[in-house]
Each structure stands twice: as structure tokens, then as C-alpha cells.
Design an enzyme around this catalytic site. Structure first.
Site, PDB file in Angstrom:
ATOM      1  N   HIS A   9     -10.202  -2.101   9.382  1.00  0.00           N
ATOM      2  CA  HIS A   9     -10.701  -2.017   8.002  1.00  0.00           C
ATOM      3  C   HIS A   9     -11.651  -3.185   7.779  1.00  0.00           C
ATOM      4  O   HIS A   9     -11.250  -4.282   7.404  1.00  0.00           O
ATOM      5  CB  HIS A   9      -9.518  -2.062   7.028  1.00  0.00           C
ATOM      6  CG  HIS A   9      -9.900  -1.838   5.593  1.00  0.00           C
ATOM      7  ND1 HIS A   9      -9.026  -1.305   4.672  1.00  0.00           N
ATOM      8  CD2 HIS A   9     -11.057  -2.072   4.918  1.00  0.00           C
ATOM      9  CE1 HIS A   9      -9.617  -1.234   3.488  1.00  0.00           C
ATOM     10  NE2 HIS A   9     -10.860  -1.703   3.613  1.00  0.00           N
ATOM     11  N   HIS A  11     -15.771  -3.735   6.457  1.00  0.00           N
ATOM     12  CA  HIS A  11     -17.076  -3.250   6.003  1.00  0.00           C
ATOM     13  C   HIS A  11     -18.135  -4.185   6.576  1.00  0.00           C
ATOM     14  O   HIS A  11     -18.135  -5.378   6.242  1.00  0.00           O
ATOM     15  CB  HIS A  11     -17.147  -3.253   4.479  1.00  0.00           C
ATOM     16  CG  HIS A  11     -16.072  -2.429   3.833  1.00  0.00           C
ATOM     17  ND1 HIS A  11     -16.271  -1.118   3.449  1.00  0.00           N
ATOM     18  CD2 HIS A  11     -14.781  -2.717   3.528  1.00  0.00           C
ATOM     19  CE1 HIS A  11     -15.155  -0.638   2.918  1.00  0.00           C
ATOM     20  NE2 HIS A  11     -14.226  -1.585   2.955  1.00  0.00           N
ATOM     21  N   HIS A 189     -10.116   5.067   1.690  1.00  0.00           N
ATOM     22  CA  HIS A 189      -9.469   4.071   0.842  1.00  0.00           C
ATOM     23  C   HIS A 189      -8.650   4.823  -0.218  1.00  0.00           C
ATOM     24  O   HIS A 189      -9.158   5.773  -0.832  1.00  0.00           O
ATOM     25  CB  HIS A 189     -10.509   3.225   0.096  1.00  0.00           C
ATOM     26  CG  HIS A 189     -11.203   2.191   0.932  1.00  0.00           C
ATOM     27  ND1 HIS A 189     -11.815   2.465   2.120  1.00  0.00           N
ATOM     28  CD2 HIS A 189     -11.373   0.856   0.716  1.00  0.00           C
ATOM     29  CE1 HIS A 189     -12.347   1.348   2.601  1.00  0.00           C
ATOM     30  NE2 HIS A 189     -12.089   0.347   1.775  1.00  0.00           N
ATOM     31  N   GLU A 192      -5.654   1.249  -3.530  1.00  0.00           N
ATOM     32  CA  GLU A 192      -6.054  -0.169  -3.630  1.00  0.00           C
ATOM     33  C   GLU A 192      -5.932  -0.542  -5.111  1.00  0.00           C
ATOM     34  O   GLU A 192      -5.087  -1.336  -5.488  1.00  0.00           O
ATOM     35  CB  GLU A 192      -7.475  -0.365  -3.117  1.00  0.00           C
ATOM     36  CG  GLU A 192      -7.979  -1.817  -3.210  1.00  0.00           C
ATOM     37  CD  GLU A 192      -9.446  -1.980  -2.807  1.00  0.00           C
ATOM     38  OE1 GLU A 192     -10.192  -0.982  -2.803  1.00  0.00           O
ATOM     39  OE2 GLU A 192      -9.843  -3.134  -2.500  1.00  0.00           O
ATOM     40  N   ASP A 270     -11.311  -6.515   5.587  1.00  0.00           N
ATOM     41  CA  ASP A 270     -12.056  -5.853   4.510  1.00  0.00           C
ATOM     42  C   ASP A 270     -13.491  -6.375   4.413  1.00  0.00           C
ATOM     43  O   ASP A 270     -14.399  -5.783   4.993  1.00  0.00           O
ATOM     44  CB  ASP A 270     -11.304  -5.990   3.180  1.00  0.00           C
ATOM     45  CG  ASP A 270     -11.578  -4.863   2.194  1.00  0.00           C
ATOM     46  OD1 ASP A 270     -12.300  -3.921   2.561  1.00  0.00           O
ATOM     47  OD2 ASP A 270     -11.060  -4.922   1.064  1.00  0.00           O
ATOM     48  N   ASP A 271     -13.702  -7.451   3.678  1.00  0.00           N
ATOM     49  CA  ASP A 271     -15.044  -8.046   3.493  1.00  0.00           C
ATOM     50  C   ASP A 271     -14.932  -9.555   3.701  1.00  0.00           C
ATOM     51  O   ASP A 271     -14.961 -10.338   2.741  1.00  0.00           O
ATOM     52  CB  ASP A 271     -15.544  -7.739   2.076  1.00  0.00           C
ATOM     53  CG  ASP A 271     -15.626  -6.243   1.819  1.00  0.00           C
ATOM     54  OD1 ASP A 271     -16.576  -5.610   2.310  1.00  0.00           O
ATOM     55  OD2 ASP A 271     -14.714  -5.717   1.143  1.00  0.00           O
TER      56      ASP A 271
HETATM   57  N1  ADE Z   1     -16.427  -1.546  -0.235  1.00  0.00           N
HETATM   58  C1  ADE Z   1     -16.369  -2.735   0.361  1.00  0.00           C
HETATM   59  N2  ADE Z   1     -15.158  -3.278   0.205  1.00  0.00           N
HETATM   60  C2  ADE Z   1     -14.412  -2.400  -0.496  1.00  0.00           C
HETATM   61  C3  ADE Z   1     -13.072  -2.368  -0.987  1.00  0.00           C
HETATM   62  N3  ADE Z   1     -12.225  -3.385  -0.792  1.00  0.00           N
HETATM   63  N4  ADE Z   1     -12.674  -1.296  -1.683  1.00  0.00           N
HETATM   64  C4  ADE Z   1     -13.503  -0.288  -1.905  1.00  0.00           C
HETATM   65  N5  ADE Z   1     -14.759  -0.263  -1.487  1.00  0.00           N
HETATM   66  C5  ADE Z   1     -15.220  -1.307  -0.773  1.00  0.00           C
HETATM   67 ZN    ZN Z   2     -12.306  -1.730   2.169  1.00  0.00          ZN
END
Ligand code: ADE
Ligand code: ZN
Length: 330
Positions: A9, A11, A189, A192, A270-271
Site C-alpha cells: 500500500h 502511492h 481502499h 479508512e 501509504d504516502d
Molecule cells: N491517495 C493517496 N493516499 C490516500 C489515502 N490514504 N486514502 C485515499 N486516497 C489516497
Molecule cells: Zn492509500
């Protein structure tokens, strides 16, 4: 040596570190509304998912050429490798680029310049997952799948991301059916910020094989029981959950309870440029905050390879799993 793991996971646009953002801005003649990297970092204070997404999409303005996407992915792969990532299944958001006039080809070819030789250059095998933006229309998702058709040899799966609440999975039934017919694997997703019902819908309507995040399943015991019984992998992202305020702090993170319930969890970043850490940082931080022992950490690493889309290379999966079992904690 860090524990070997797969990242499921991630991005790629969320790996854009401030230094690289300014370098690409200069290279492409893009003016960022921040004086310097420190000023940009000060903007990394998020109230929720949407406030993060606003910055995430705005900073993409610096990504214009194949070389930009290559540099972005190369920087991620080097960082991931240093933290024990042996296999990475990487999300990208083509609609966010196509809307700025950057074609699918530039994105995929650019990413591939880094991903293609990644096993050789970084010791990290890779797969690409193309995400649809759930706050865009179903028609836009179908057009995106169409635009990806010349590149399907490089794309393993489709995913669903962006603003969750108010955009239930069922909106994307048709494009997921079309993706499955093209031989693509499916993830989404769900849970969340959105309700547990979105997790059920992603499984039943979209036919997904993994749930990204899935945190809010814990509000529905019958759903937890189903996820355990069906061994549905959940790609949990602890530092993201804290930064986007899905949980108050790491010590309150439900990961330990999720594992105790028998859920097949993995830990991911994630990011990472925005949320304070890459895959190893996430595992270290949540392991420390929740007092996870070596057995749990090994289980999380094992799960990451078991949940990965390595069906086309079971020998490689077996090799990674053997590395996990042989790992000696220092
Ligand atoms: N795009 C990038 N990070 C995300 C996240 N945590 N949830 C949904 N979309 C995303
Ligand atoms: Zn994500």
C-alpha cells in the site's frame, strides 16, 4: 539488517519528498506556493484525508516528464530497499496526471524506467496497481481503463483511492468487471474514513482480493469474522492513520487488536513523504507503540508476502518467505 517485507500500500505520488519537489519544480519551471522545503513541511499538518489530498494533488504539478516519474520511483525504491522492502506493489493515480495534460504513456513509461530494472538495481521486485479516483465519475474510470489498454503488460491490478466518504465502491462496479475481464487483479481502499459497509461492498460488488486500510472493520464483529474466515488481507498504514486522524495516536492503533482477532494484516506506508516514514519506519513505530513481539513482527512480514500478487512467480515468493523465517532479530 532490517526484517524483509513487502510493501502493498504505497502511492508513488505520496513519496514525493520536499527536496525532490523543489528540484522538479525548478527543472520544469513550476512555481510552488512555498518559499522553501521547510515552509512546505510546515503544511504537513492534516485534519483529515481531504486536507491531505488537497496538498497531495497540488504538489503533483511538478511531475511532468517521463524522467520526473522515473526519478520519483527510483528515489522511493532506494529508500524502500534500505528499510528491508524486497517487493513493492505500487499505486499510481493516472487521472490526476491526465487531468493536467500528462498522458498515461508518460506516467507508465516513466515509472517503468525505474521499476523495470529495480530487481537488479535495488533488489526489489515490483508490480504496478492503477487506481481510479473515487471522487471522479464512473465514466472517467472507464475512460482511464481504456487509456491503459496499451500498457496492460505492465499493470497487475486496479485499485480505488481518493476521498472515500460519499463515494461507495458500488459506483465502480462496471469498471471493476471490465478490469477483471482484462485479467487484472482487484483491490480497493475501504474503511479508512468510510463505514464498514464499504468494506463489504468492495468484496461483494467489486470482487476485491485485498482491502486497503480496512481499519473500521473493527466496528462490525460479523465483518471481522468474515474477513478472518476468508483470510482477506488488510493493508494497514499506521503512521498515515495517525497523521490523517483516523486514530488519535499510535498507542491507540487497533493493529494489535486486529491481529489478536485473527485478521490477516500487513503494515505499509501509504504516502511516506507526507506521513513521517517508510515501510520499516511504520513497522518499527507501531511495533514499539503497541509492544508487538518478534512473533507478531514476523507474522506481519510473512503476511505481506502471502498477500502479494506473486502468483506469477511462486519461486520468488517462496524465497522471500524463507528469508522471513530465517531472519534473526538483533
Ligand atoms: N491517495 C493517496 N493516499 C490516500 C489515502 N490514504 N486514502 C485515499 N486516497 C489516497
Ligand atoms: Zn492509500
Amino acid at each position: 539488517m532490517p526484517l524483509p517485507k513487502a510493501e502493498l500500500h504505497l502511492h508513488i505520488e505520496g513519496t514525493l519528498e520536499p527536496d525532490l519537489a523543489f528540484e522538479l519544480a525548478a527543472r520544469n519551471g513550476v512555481t510552488l506556493p512555498y518559499a522553501d522545503t521547510d515552509a512546505l513541511r510546515e503544511a504537513y499538518l492534516f485534519a483529515d484525508l481531504q486536507s491531505f489530498l488537497d496538498l497531495y494533488y497540488a504538489l503533483m504539478a511538478v511531475l511532468r516528464t517521463e524522467r520526473d516519474f522515473e526519478d520519483l520511483a527510483s528515489a522511493y525504491l532506494a529508500r524502500a530497499a534500505a528499510q528491508g522492502v524486497r517487493h513493492a506493489e505500487i499505486f499510481f493515480d493516472p487521472q490526476a496526471h491526465i487531468a493536467r495534460g500528462v498522458p498515461m504513456e508518460t506516467v507508465v513509461e516513466g515509472l517503468w524506467r525505474a521499476l523495470g530494472p529495480s530487481a537488479e538495481n535495488h533488489g526489489v521486485s515490483t508490480r504496478l496497481i492503477m487506481c481510479f479516483l473515487r471522487d471522479e465519475s464512473a465514466e472517467s474510470a472507464l475512460a482511464t481503463l481504456d487509456a491503459a489498454k496499451p500498457f496492460l503488460d505492465r499493470i497487475t491490478a486496479v485499485g480505488l483511492d481518493s476521498a472515500e466518504v460519499g463515494h461507495p465502491p458500488a459506483k465502480f462496479r462496471e469498471v471493476y468487471e471490465a478490469a477483471a475481464a482484462l485479467g487484472l487483479r482487484r483491490v480497493a481502499h475501504a474503511g479508512e474514513e468510510g463505514p464498514p459497509a464499504y468494506i463489504t461492498e468492495a468484496l461483494d460488488v467489486l470482487g476485491v482480493e485485498r482491502i486497503d486500510h480496512g481499519l473500521r472493520c473493527m466496528e462490525d464483529p460479523a465483518l471481522v469474522e468474515r474477513l478472518v474466515r476468508e483470510r482477506v488481507p488488510l493493508t494497514v498504514c499506521p503512521l498515515s492513520n495517525v497523521r490523517l486522524r483516523a486514530v488519535a495516536n499510535l498507542a491507540d492503533h487497533p493493529l494489535a487488536a486486529m491481529l489478536d482477532a485473527g485478521l490477516m494484516c500487513t503494515v505499509n506506508s501509504d504516502d511516506p513523504a507526507y506521513f513521517g516514514g517508510y515501510a520499516g519506519d511504520n513497522l518499527d513505530a507501531v511495533g514499539l507503540a503497541l509492544g508487538l513481539g518478534e512473533g507478531r513482527l514476523r507474522e506481519l512480514a510473512r503476511n505481506s508476502f502471502l498477500a502479494s500478487f506473486l502468483e506469477d512467480d511462486e519461486g520468488l515468493r517462496a524465497r522471500y518467505l524463507a528469508e522471513v523465517e530465517a531472519y534473526e532479530f538483533g
